[in-house]
Design a protein around this motif. Structure first.
Motif, PDB file in Angstrom:
ATOM      1  N   LEU A 197       0.815  -0.993   0.053  1.00 40.23           N
ATOM      2  CA  LEU A 197       0.384   0.049  -0.322  1.00 40.23           C
ATOM      3  C   LEU A 197       0.710   1.143   0.199  1.00 40.23           C
ATOM      4  CD1 LEU A 197      -2.249  -1.151   2.695  1.00 40.23           C
ATOM      5  CD2 LEU A 197      -2.619  -1.018   0.138  1.00 40.23           C
ATOM      6  N   GLN A 205       0.489  12.812  -2.457  1.00 41.60           N
ATOM      7  CA  GLN A 205      -0.732  12.734  -1.445  1.00 41.60           C
ATOM      8  C   GLN A 205      -1.295  14.624  -1.842  1.00 41.60           C
ATOM      9  OE1 GLN A 205      -0.876  11.388   2.107  1.00 41.60           O
ATOM     10  NE2 GLN A 205      -1.748  13.662   3.193  1.00 41.60           N
ATOM     11  N   ARG A 260      -3.305  -0.370  -5.535  1.00 43.47           N
ATOM     12  CA  ARG A 260      -4.559  -0.028  -4.531  1.00 43.47           C
ATOM     13  C   ARG A 260      -2.978   1.146  -3.838  1.00 43.47           C
ATOM     14  NH1 ARG A 260      -8.484  -3.166  -3.258  1.00 43.47           N
ATOM     15  NH2 ARG A 260      -8.769  -3.205  -1.184  1.00 43.47           N
ATOM     16  N   THR A 261      -1.729   1.877  -4.338  1.00 40.41           N
ATOM     17  CA  THR A 261      -0.844   1.870  -3.921  1.00 40.41           C
ATOM     18  C   THR A 261      -1.493   3.081  -4.354  1.00 40.41           C
ATOM     19  OG1 THR A 261       0.759   0.336  -3.656  1.00 40.41           O
ATOM     20  CG2 THR A 261       1.405   3.047  -3.982  1.00 40.41           C
ATOM     21  N   TYR A 264      -4.457   4.426  -3.174  1.00 42.54           N
ATOM     22  CA  TYR A 264      -5.082   4.914  -1.403  1.00 42.54           C
ATOM     23  C   TYR A 264      -4.044   6.594  -1.611  1.00 42.54           C
ATOM     24  CZ  TYR A 264      -7.197   1.121   0.335  1.00 42.54           C
ATOM     25  OH  TYR A 264      -8.470   1.030   0.921  1.00 42.54           O
ATOM     26  N   TRP A 270      -9.271   9.228   3.764  1.00 46.45           N
ATOM     27  CA  TRP A 270     -10.509   8.760   3.572  1.00 46.45           C
ATOM     28  C   TRP A 270     -11.661   7.832   3.992  1.00 46.45           C
ATOM     29  CZ3 TRP A 270     -10.339   5.692  -0.929  1.00 46.45           C
ATOM     30  CH2 TRP A 270      -9.370   6.313  -1.756  1.00 46.45           C
ATOM     31  N   VAL A 283     -11.095  -0.784   3.584  1.00 47.68           N
ATOM     32  CA  VAL A 283     -11.170   0.577   3.349  1.00 47.68           C
ATOM     33  C   VAL A 283     -10.026   1.036   3.783  1.00 47.68           C
ATOM     34  CG1 VAL A 283     -11.639   2.415   2.217  1.00 47.68           C
ATOM     35  CG2 VAL A 283     -12.602   0.067   0.725  1.00 47.68           C
ATOM     36  N   GLU A 286      -6.751  -0.700   5.356  1.00 47.53           N
ATOM     37  CA  GLU A 286      -6.118  -0.490   4.614  1.00 47.53           C
ATOM     38  C   GLU A 286      -5.424   0.998   4.186  1.00 47.53           C
ATOM     39  OE1 GLU A 286      -6.413  -4.074   1.395  1.00 47.53           O
ATOM     40  OE2 GLU A 286      -7.406  -2.117   0.449  1.00 47.53           O
ATOM     41  N   ALA A 287      -6.318   2.370   4.705  1.00 45.83           N
ATOM     42  CA  ALA A 287      -5.577   3.375   4.023  1.00 45.83           C
ATOM     43  C   ALA A 287      -5.542   4.104   5.398  1.00 45.83           C
ATOM     44  CB  ALA A 287      -7.495   4.521   4.171  1.00 45.83           C
ATOM     45  N   ALA A 290      -1.594   3.062   4.796  1.00 42.85           N
ATOM     46  CA  ALA A 290      -1.295   3.644   3.537  1.00 42.85           C
ATOM     47  C   ALA A 290      -0.530   4.836   4.174  1.00 42.85           C
ATOM     48  CB  ALA A 290      -2.135   4.014   2.500  1.00 42.85           C
ATOM     49  N   ARG A 292      -2.636   6.999   5.529  1.00 44.89           N
ATOM     50  CA  ARG A 292      -3.310   8.346   5.495  1.00 44.89           C
ATOM     51  C   ARG A 292      -4.692   8.628   6.728  1.00 44.89           C
ATOM     52  NH1 ARG A 292       0.107   8.782   2.095  1.00 44.89           N
ATOM     53  NH2 ARG A 292      -0.322   8.126  -0.391  1.00 44.89           N
ATOM     54  N   VAL A 294      -8.317   8.824   8.986  1.00 45.55           N
ATOM     55  CA  VAL A 294      -9.586   7.629   8.054  1.00 45.55           C
ATOM     56  C   VAL A 294     -10.352   8.581   8.822  1.00 45.55           C
ATOM     57  CG1 VAL A 294     -10.385   5.793   8.377  1.00 45.55           C
ATOM     58  CG2 VAL A 294      -8.045   5.852   6.858  1.00 45.55           C
TER      59      VAL A 294
END
Length: 360
Positions: A197, A205, A260-261, A264, A270, A283, A286-287, A290, A292, A294
């Motif tokens: 990820l 970003q 997916r990399t 995200y 997210w 999701v 995973e976010a 990565a 991020r 959430v």
């Protein structure tokens, strides 16, 4: 070496595209076992590339449905083929030490001849609940009930006779105990590969960007549109099979993104504002993996997907509150980490603990 049979209509094996969270989780579960057990994967999935077999440590046995069955999509054809595939495997191979079945194959584990081995059900969603899945979107309840009618009474008997029901959150474990009175439930959180990820890097970003993945009405796309209206200076990247409900200039529809990399990396925050009780929330997990920010709604297993961190859970569906929480997590200096329970090492240890308790 003892043997585990994983029997499922679909599987995330080599070369297969169109992966759901459940398929990915089942693949990681089998991978976690392969060094200690022989793992046979019995499936009718026609999307697995035969040329890639046996390159990942699993033994694939694929029995494709006759072409006419696929053209007509006859449920009876699929069911008969599943039964025949299972019977043929048992005839040609010694009885495995553990049989793992997913929703569509649950009725088969109630066979008296299988009582000599351990039996596990993998239940990561509400397919077997029918009308009992009151938290699911109405359309999904209809589909689940229709599928269940074709399998009852075998499904309920399968849950009753299974030595263990493996699921993906404590929320789901409670629902399974309540609905099926299962003898034993175990929670194995999905494995999230941070490396796949992009780790915790923020490279690529963009600021003031929001990501969202839609699959059904329960994901609450309408609420995302409301947030986009309230935040015109933010860009909303929407992935999945979302219908284009709005022509707002700050909403961009991307369809499914298999990288997916890349997906995200496209958003700073997210959102998972599901209106239904998600069994888990891949999701969101995973976010976090990565790197991020959430936010999730307080529904089903979503709080568990973010480690039950209160700053990442929103109780209401008030647009103003969500706007404030989005701004708060972006302004925060705190880096929220993905729970360690989702790491590959933790996942493998827990998977082995559960299986050893059944077969060793």
């Amino acid at each position: 070496m003892k043997k585990v049979l994983f029997f499922s209509p679909g599987f995330a094996g080599p070369g297969r595209g169109s992966l759901t969270g459940g398929l990915i989780s089942n693949y990681h579960f089998c991978q976690a076992l392969k060094d200690r057990y022989t793992v046979d994967v019995l499936t009718i999935d026609d999307q697995i590339n035969e040329g890639d077999y046996h390159h990942d440590g699993l033994n694939y046995i694929v029995s494709r449905v006759p072409p006419a069955g696929h053209r007509l999509y006859l449920p009876s054809t699929i069911r008969k083929h599943l039964r025949a595939t299972f019977a043929n495997y048992l005839e040609l191979n010694p009885l495995p030490d553990l049989i793992c079945c997913t929703a569509a194959t649950v009725p088969l584990i109630g066979m008296p001849s299988l009582r000599a081995c351990s039996r596990m059900i993998i239940a990561r969603a509400f397919e077997d609940f029918g009308w009992g899945a009151v938290e699911a979107p109405l359309r999904e309840q209809f589909r689940n009930q229709w599928d269940l009618v074709r399998r009852v009474p075998g499904t309920r008997r399968g849950y009753h006779e299974a030595d263990c029901v493996l699921t993906n959150s404590h929320f789901m474990a409670g629902k399974i105990k309540e609905h099926f009175n299962a003898r034993r439930t175990e929670v194995l959180y999905p494995c999230i590969d941070r490396g796949a990820l992009g780790g915790s890097s923020s490279a690529g970003q963009a600021e003031k960007t929001i990501g969202f993945v839609s699959r059904n009405e329960g994901k609450n796309l309408e609420f995302i549109v409301s947030l986009a209206t309230a935040l015109p200076e933010w860009t909303f990247n929407i992935f999945g099979n979302a219908a284009e409900l709005s022509s707002l200039n700050n909403i961009h529809y991307h369809g499914w993104e298999h990288d997916r990399t890349k997906m995200y990396a496209s958003a700073q925050v997210w959102l998972v504002p599901s209106s239904w009780s998600e069994p888990f929330g891949r999701v969101a997990a995973e976010a976090l993996g990565a790197g991020r920010q959430v936010l999730v709604s307080n529904r089903g297993g979503l709080p568990e997907a973010v480690g039950n961190v209160s700053e990442l859970i929103v109780d209401s569906f008030d647009v103003t509150e969500w706007v404030q929480r989005i701004q708060a997590v972006c302004a925060s200096k705190r880096a929220f980490e993905m729970p360690e329970a989702f790491d590959e090492a933790s996942h493998q240890l827990e998977a082995l603990r559960i299986v050893r308790s059944l077969v060793d």
